[in-house]
Motif scaffolding. Structure first.
Motif: not given
Length: 193
Positions: A48, A53-54, A9
């Motif tokens: 994500f 979201a990313l 992430a």
């Protein structure tokens, strides 16, 4: 940046930072981020659920960097000087990092007033204004209006400098205008009494 069994992430966010630094929010795609990290797009979706979201995670990382640049020197003599440092720090970041600035403020989606209340940039401004209220240099009744007046001034100036009629002004002259804008809004903040 090849990914080697660490924090995927974080590696994806770091890759997103690299892409958006020069290309703004439109440069960020799951395919390009994962290609740079050396994993498949499916691997990104475990962290994500989608591009948005990313992008939110990248925007949050940018805001932390921005707030670091906005942090006023605690040794400054007055709270108004601290507020000035915060405002000029905001403008310095925007002018130095236009891709990140666009990503942080126009790429992540939710731009409601409530969405910014816990953002690092907002908190830097809020801390400076709260100190002014605490020492009696700003009327408590003016605190909320002061937040939006200050932020509108620096954000509007940044937009004019990056995409508007000030974009062709020499940087030295532009900085003089930036200082004048910040000083003018601070001078207009009502002291107690």
């Amino acid at each position: 940046m090849a990914y080697h069994h660490g924090d995927l992430a974080a590696a994806l966010v770091e890759s997103g930072l690299e892409l958006t630094r020069s290309g703004g929010p439109d440069a960020l795609t799951i395919r390009e981020v994962t290609r740079r990290v050396g994993v498949t797009p499916n691997a990104a979706y475990r962290h994500f659920p989608d591009r948005q979201a990313l992008l939110r995670a990248v925007s949050a990382a940018i805001e932390v960097r921005m707030a670091t640049g906005m942090a006023a020197d605690r040794g400054l003599a007055t709270p108004r000087q601290r507020l000035r440092a915060v405002g000029l720090g905001y403008l310095a970041f925007a002018l130095a990092e236009p891709g990140w600035f666009a990503t942080a403020f126009f790429g992540a989606g939710d731009t409601s007033p409530e969405s910014v209340l816990d953002s690092p940039a907002y908190l830097a401004l809020a801390d400076a204004l709260d100190l002014m209220v605490h020492i009696g240099d700003l009327a408590p009744s003016a605190r909320t209006g002061a937040t939006w007046s200050c932020w509108s001034t620096v954000h509007g100036f940044a937009e004019l400098a990056l995409r508007g009629p000030l974009r062709h002004v020499d940087r030295a002259e532009l900085w003089v205008l930036a200082e004048q804008a910040v000083d003018t809004v601070i001078a207009g903040l009502p002291p107690v009494g």
